[in-house]
Design a protein around this motif. Structure first.
Motif, PDB file in Angstrom:
ATOM      1  N   LEU A  72      -5.696   9.694 -33.889  1.00  0.00           N
ATOM      2  CA  LEU A  72      -6.196   8.364 -34.238  1.00  0.00           C
ATOM      3  C   LEU A  72      -7.283   7.926 -33.273  1.00  0.00           C
ATOM      4  O   LEU A  72      -8.324   7.392 -33.689  1.00  0.00           O
ATOM      5  N   ARG A  73      -7.059   8.152 -31.980  1.00  0.00           N
ATOM      6  CA  ARG A  73      -8.071   7.784 -30.986  1.00  0.00           C
ATOM      7  C   ARG A  73      -9.355   8.568 -31.213  1.00  0.00           C
ATOM      8  O   ARG A  73     -10.464   8.026 -31.087  1.00  0.00           O
ATOM      9  N   SER A  74      -9.226   9.853 -31.556  1.00  0.00           N
ATOM     10  CA  SER A  74     -10.408  10.682 -31.792  1.00  0.00           C
ATOM     11  C   SER A  74     -11.206  10.163 -32.980  1.00  0.00           C
ATOM     12  O   SER A  74     -12.439  10.106 -32.936  1.00  0.00           O
ATOM     13  N   VAL A  75     -10.506   9.771 -34.044  1.00  0.00           N
ATOM     14  CA  VAL A  75     -11.186   9.234 -35.232  1.00  0.00           C
ATOM     15  C   VAL A  75     -11.889   7.931 -34.893  1.00  0.00           C
ATOM     16  O   VAL A  75     -13.047   7.697 -35.294  1.00  0.00           O
ATOM     17  N   LEU A  76     -11.226   7.065 -34.136  1.00  0.00           N
ATOM     18  CA  LEU A  76     -11.824   5.773 -33.777  1.00  0.00           C
ATOM     19  C   LEU A  76     -13.039   5.962 -32.873  1.00  0.00           C
ATOM     20  O   LEU A  76     -14.069   5.301 -33.055  1.00  0.00           O
ATOM     21  N   ILE A  77     -12.918   6.856 -31.885  1.00  0.00           N
ATOM     22  CA  ILE A  77     -14.048   7.094 -30.990  1.00  0.00           C
ATOM     23  C   ILE A  77     -15.215   7.721 -31.755  1.00  0.00           C
ATOM     24  O   ILE A  77     -16.370   7.296 -31.605  1.00  0.00           O
ATOM     25  N   ALA A  78     -14.925   8.732 -32.572  1.00  0.00           N
ATOM     26  CA  ALA A  78     -15.979   9.375 -33.355  1.00  0.00           C
ATOM     27  C   ALA A  78     -16.624   8.387 -34.324  1.00  0.00           C
ATOM     28  O   ALA A  78     -17.844   8.396 -34.514  1.00  0.00           O
ATOM     29  N   GLY A  79     -15.812   7.515 -34.931  1.00  0.00           N
ATOM     30  CA  GLY A  79     -16.360   6.498 -35.820  1.00  0.00           C
ATOM     31  C   GLY A  79     -17.242   5.516 -35.079  1.00  0.00           C
ATOM     32  O   GLY A  79     -18.314   5.124 -35.570  1.00  0.00           O
ATOM     33  N   GLN A 142     -25.139  -5.907  -9.542  1.00  0.00           N
ATOM     34  CA  GLN A 142     -24.758  -6.623  -8.336  1.00  0.00           C
ATOM     35  C   GLN A 142     -25.987  -7.032  -7.528  1.00  0.00           C
ATOM     36  O   GLN A 142     -26.014  -8.116  -6.939  1.00  0.00           O
ATOM     37  N   GLY A 143     -26.997  -6.178  -7.500  1.00  0.00           N
ATOM     38  CA  GLY A 143     -28.223  -6.508  -6.772  1.00  0.00           C
ATOM     39  C   GLY A 143     -28.948  -7.686  -7.375  1.00  0.00           C
ATOM     40  O   GLY A 143     -29.566  -8.488  -6.658  1.00  0.00           O
ATOM     41  N   LEU A 144     -28.877  -7.829  -8.682  1.00  0.00           N
ATOM     42  CA  LEU A 144     -29.506  -8.968  -9.365  1.00  0.00           C
ATOM     43  C   LEU A 144     -28.624 -10.212  -9.353  1.00  0.00           C
ATOM     44  O   LEU A 144     -29.043 -11.274  -9.825  1.00  0.00           O
ATOM     45  N   GLY A 145     -27.412 -10.091  -8.838  1.00  0.00           N
ATOM     46  CA  GLY A 145     -26.506 -11.224  -8.783  1.00  0.00           C
ATOM     47  C   GLY A 145     -25.836 -11.551 -10.096  1.00  0.00           C
ATOM     48  O   GLY A 145     -25.259 -12.632 -10.249  1.00  0.00           O
ATOM     49  N   LEU A 146     -25.888 -10.625 -11.068  1.00  0.00           N
ATOM     50  CA  LEU A 146     -25.286 -10.888 -12.373  1.00  0.00           C
ATOM     51  C   LEU A 146     -23.778 -10.656 -12.360  1.00  0.00           C
ATOM     52  O   LEU A 146     -23.069 -11.224 -13.185  1.00  0.00           O
ATOM     53  N   THR A 147     -23.310  -9.798 -11.461  1.00  0.00           N
ATOM     54  CA  THR A 147     -21.873  -9.570 -11.315  1.00  0.00           C
ATOM     55  C   THR A 147     -21.519  -9.574  -9.840  1.00  0.00           C
ATOM     56  O   THR A 147     -22.331  -9.196  -8.987  1.00  0.00           O
ATOM     57  N   GLU A 148     -20.306 -10.022  -9.550  1.00  0.00           N
ATOM     58  CA  GLU A 148     -19.845 -10.040  -8.161  1.00  0.00           C
ATOM     59  C   GLU A 148     -19.139  -8.748  -7.790  1.00  0.00           C
ATOM     60  O   GLU A 148     -19.177  -8.310  -6.638  1.00  0.00           O
ATOM     61  N   GLU A 149     -18.466  -8.129  -8.772  1.00  0.00           N
ATOM     62  CA  GLU A 149     -17.749  -6.887  -8.540  1.00  0.00           C
ATOM     63  C   GLU A 149     -18.212  -5.840  -9.543  1.00  0.00           C
ATOM     64  O   GLU A 149     -18.691  -6.180 -10.636  1.00  0.00           O
ATOM     65  N   PRO A 150     -18.083  -4.559  -9.199  1.00  0.00           N
ATOM     66  CA  PRO A 150     -18.469  -3.503 -10.153  1.00  0.00           C
ATOM     67  C   PRO A 150     -17.650  -3.583 -11.440  1.00  0.00           C
ATOM     68  O   PRO A 150     -16.465  -3.915 -11.417  1.00  0.00           O
ATOM     69  N   LEU A 151     -18.312  -3.292 -12.551  1.00  0.00           N
ATOM     70  CA  LEU A 151     -17.631  -3.269 -13.848  1.00  0.00           C
ATOM     71  C   LEU A 151     -16.767  -2.016 -13.933  1.00  0.00           C
ATOM     72  O   LEU A 151     -17.231  -0.908 -13.648  1.00  0.00           O
ATOM     73  N   THR A 152     -15.529  -2.208 -14.308  1.00  0.00           N
ATOM     74  CA  THR A 152     -14.599  -1.073 -14.365  1.00  0.00           C
ATOM     75  C   THR A 152     -14.338  -0.588 -15.787  1.00  0.00           C
ATOM     76  O   THR A 152     -13.681   0.442 -15.956  1.00  0.00           O
ATOM     77  N   PHE A 153     -14.838  -1.315 -16.788  1.00  0.00           N
ATOM     78  CA  PHE A 153     -14.523  -0.950 -18.170  1.00  0.00           C
ATOM     79  C   PHE A 153     -15.566  -0.015 -18.785  1.00  0.00           C
ATOM     80  O   PHE A 153     -15.514   0.266 -19.984  1.00  0.00           O
ATOM     81  N   ILE A 154     -16.507   0.476 -17.979  1.00  0.00           N
ATOM     82  CA  ILE A 154     -17.571   1.317 -18.527  1.00  0.00           C
ATOM     83  C   ILE A 154     -17.446   2.773 -18.084  1.00  0.00           C
ATOM     84  O   ILE A 154     -18.312   3.589 -18.392  1.00  0.00           O
ATOM     85  N   LEU A 155     -16.384   3.118 -17.371  1.00  0.00           N
ATOM     86  CA  LEU A 155     -16.197   4.507 -16.968  1.00  0.00           C
ATOM     87  C   LEU A 155     -14.723   4.855 -16.974  1.00  0.00           C
ATOM     88  O   LEU A 155     -13.873   4.011 -16.695  1.00  0.00           O
ATOM     89  N   TYR A 156     -14.440   6.116 -17.293  1.00  0.00           N
ATOM     90  CA  TYR A 156     -13.080   6.649 -17.367  1.00  0.00           C
ATOM     91  C   TYR A 156     -12.234   5.909 -18.402  1.00  0.00           C
ATOM     92  O   TYR A 156     -11.107   5.523 -18.151  1.00  0.00           O
ATOM     93  N   ASN A 157     -12.844   5.694 -19.558  1.00  0.00           N
ATOM     94  CA  ASN A 157     -12.135   5.130 -20.701  1.00  0.00           C
ATOM     95  C   ASN A 157     -12.915   5.473 -21.967  1.00  0.00           C
ATOM     96  O   ASN A 157     -13.938   6.169 -21.911  1.00  0.00           O
ATOM     97  N   ALA A 158     -12.436   4.968 -23.089  1.00  0.00           N
ATOM     98  CA  ALA A 158     -13.086   5.284 -24.367  1.00  0.00           C
ATOM     99  C   ALA A 158     -14.509   4.728 -24.439  1.00  0.00           C
ATOM    100  O   ALA A 158     -15.372   5.312 -25.108  1.00  0.00           O
ATOM    101  N   ASN A 159     -14.783   3.614 -23.767  1.00  0.00           N
ATOM    102  CA  ASN A 159     -16.132   3.040 -23.796  1.00  0.00           C
ATOM    103  C   ASN A 159     -17.158   4.014 -23.231  1.00  0.00           C
ATOM    104  O   ASN A 159     -18.261   4.169 -23.775  1.00  0.00           O
ATOM    105  N   ALA A 160     -16.809   4.666 -22.122  1.00  0.00           N
ATOM    106  CA  ALA A 160     -17.728   5.633 -21.517  1.00  0.00           C
ATOM    107  C   ALA A 160     -17.967   6.815 -22.449  1.00  0.00           C
ATOM    108  O   ALA A 160     -19.088   7.339 -22.530  1.00  0.00           O
ATOM    109  N   VAL A 161     -16.942   7.238 -23.157  1.00  0.00           N
ATOM    110  CA  VAL A 161     -17.087   8.355 -24.096  1.00  0.00           C
ATOM    111  C   VAL A 161     -18.040   7.976 -25.232  1.00  0.00           C
ATOM    112  O   VAL A 161     -18.921   8.763 -25.611  1.00  0.00           O
ATOM    113  N   VAL A 162     -17.898   6.769 -25.754  1.00  0.00           N
ATOM    114  CA  VAL A 162     -18.765   6.311 -26.848  1.00  0.00           C
ATOM    115  C   VAL A 162     -20.214   6.230 -26.382  1.00  0.00           C
ATOM    116  O   VAL A 162     -21.134   6.697 -27.074  1.00  0.00           O
ATOM    117  N   ILE A 163     -20.447   5.654 -25.210  1.00  0.00           N
ATOM    118  CA  ILE A 163     -21.810   5.510 -24.694  1.00  0.00           C
ATOM    119  C   ILE A 163     -22.454   6.877 -24.493  1.00  0.00           C
ATOM    120  O   ILE A 163     -23.596   7.123 -24.894  1.00  0.00           O
TER     121      ILE A 163
END
Length: 291
Positions: A72-79, A142-163
């Motif tokens: 199911l996860r594979s179908v959702l990620i591929a979709g 972080q250098g531009l001041g848009l975030t205070e802490e690093p984003l953790t939802f863009i690596l080592y999850n399904a989001n990173a695979v899709v990107i």
């Protein structure tokens, strides 16, 4: 007499020309698939394979929740990858087809294929560097001041695979859509505008329907290989981004259970085939409804 006429006929010459590639395809495609299918009905104890036919592997595959979750996860990620890739590829293909001078289109196509010059693994590792905790993206935000802490939802999850997969398969979506757009008779667009349609309605009622074959081709070209990808989920997906291909690899190479790996491969291929045929059927039904 009949055999002599057939041997000298155009049909026989055609068969002789087709025979070598057909035999090549049979040996490299049909035989491995048949072997995988046969393996799925056997069992293995470490290095010893029991050739007695059994449905044990299929019963285990359908009763184990982990396998169903991975499929199911594979179908959702591929979709998701397919949707993102096609949606982003269409404007690029449209721009190259309709707004680039004819003598420069080859240059643009050449530039689109540049990612193929580098290894697939290198591109995946580059995305890992970009999306990492201290990677390019987080450092910039972080250098531009848009975030205070690093984003953790863009690596080592399904989001990173899709990107990562959306970037890797973008040229596969751009090229068939571009070809479909190039085949559109420009006089049809001019006729629609002469009849009073604005550019938006002309695109919706003329350009988009005529580009559907390219969109369908792009969808299938992207969806089918991404659902079987195992390198990208392993490198950037983390535990929550692994797909069914990773489990198949584990069964074959780590658990020494080739029959179970073959069973999961057969199930995955069946799921992909059903989804692809359903998509093609819906597309044909939609086209008949519009005609």
């Amino acid at each position: 007499m009949a055999m002599t006429r057939f041997a000298s006929s155009e049909a026989s010459r055609g068969l002789l020309m087709v025979a070598p590639p057909a035999l090549y395809a049979l040996l490299l495609l049909a035989v491995p698939l048949a072997a995988i299918f046969a393996f799925s009905f056997w069992t293995q104890d470490f290095l010893t394979i029991d050739f007695t036919p059994t449905l044990k592997n299929y019963r285990e595959a359908f009763s184990e929740p982990l396998y169903g979750e991975l499929i199911l996860r594979s179908v959702l990620i591929a979709g998701s990858v397919t949707l993102a890739t096609v949606v982003l590829a269409f404007p690029i293909a449209y721009f190259v087809s309709f707004h680039v001078a004819p003598n420069r289109k080859s240059l643009w196509i050449f530039l689109i294929t540049i990612p193929f010059w580098t290894s697939y693994l290198i591109r995946v590792f580059l995305w890992k560097v970009i999306l990492g905790y201290n990677g390019v993206l987080n450092t910039t935000l972080q250098g531009l001041g848009l975030t205070e802490e690093p984003l953790t939802f863009i690596l080592y999850n399904a989001n990173a695979v899709v990107i990562t997969l959306a970037h890797a398969f973008a040229p596969f979506a751009i090229l068939p859509i571009f070809v479909a757009l190039e085949k559109i008779d420009r006089s049809l667009i001019e006729a629609a505008q002469d009849l009073g349609e604005n550019r938006v309605m002309t695109f919706i009622r003329v350009t988009l329907p005529l580009a559907v074959p390219g969109i369908v081709a792009a969808t299938l070209i992207v969806f089918i290989p991404t659902i079987g990808d195992y390198v990208t989920p392993r490198l950037v997906g983390g535990p929550n981004g692994l797909m069914i291909a990773n489990m198949i690899q584990t069964q074959f190479l780590k658990l020494n259970n080739a029959p179970m790996g073959a069973t999961l491969a057969v199930i995955a291929m069946t799921v992909v085939t059903v989804i692809a045929l359903l998509f093609i059927w819906l597309n044909r039904k939609w086209l008949r409804a519009r005609s």
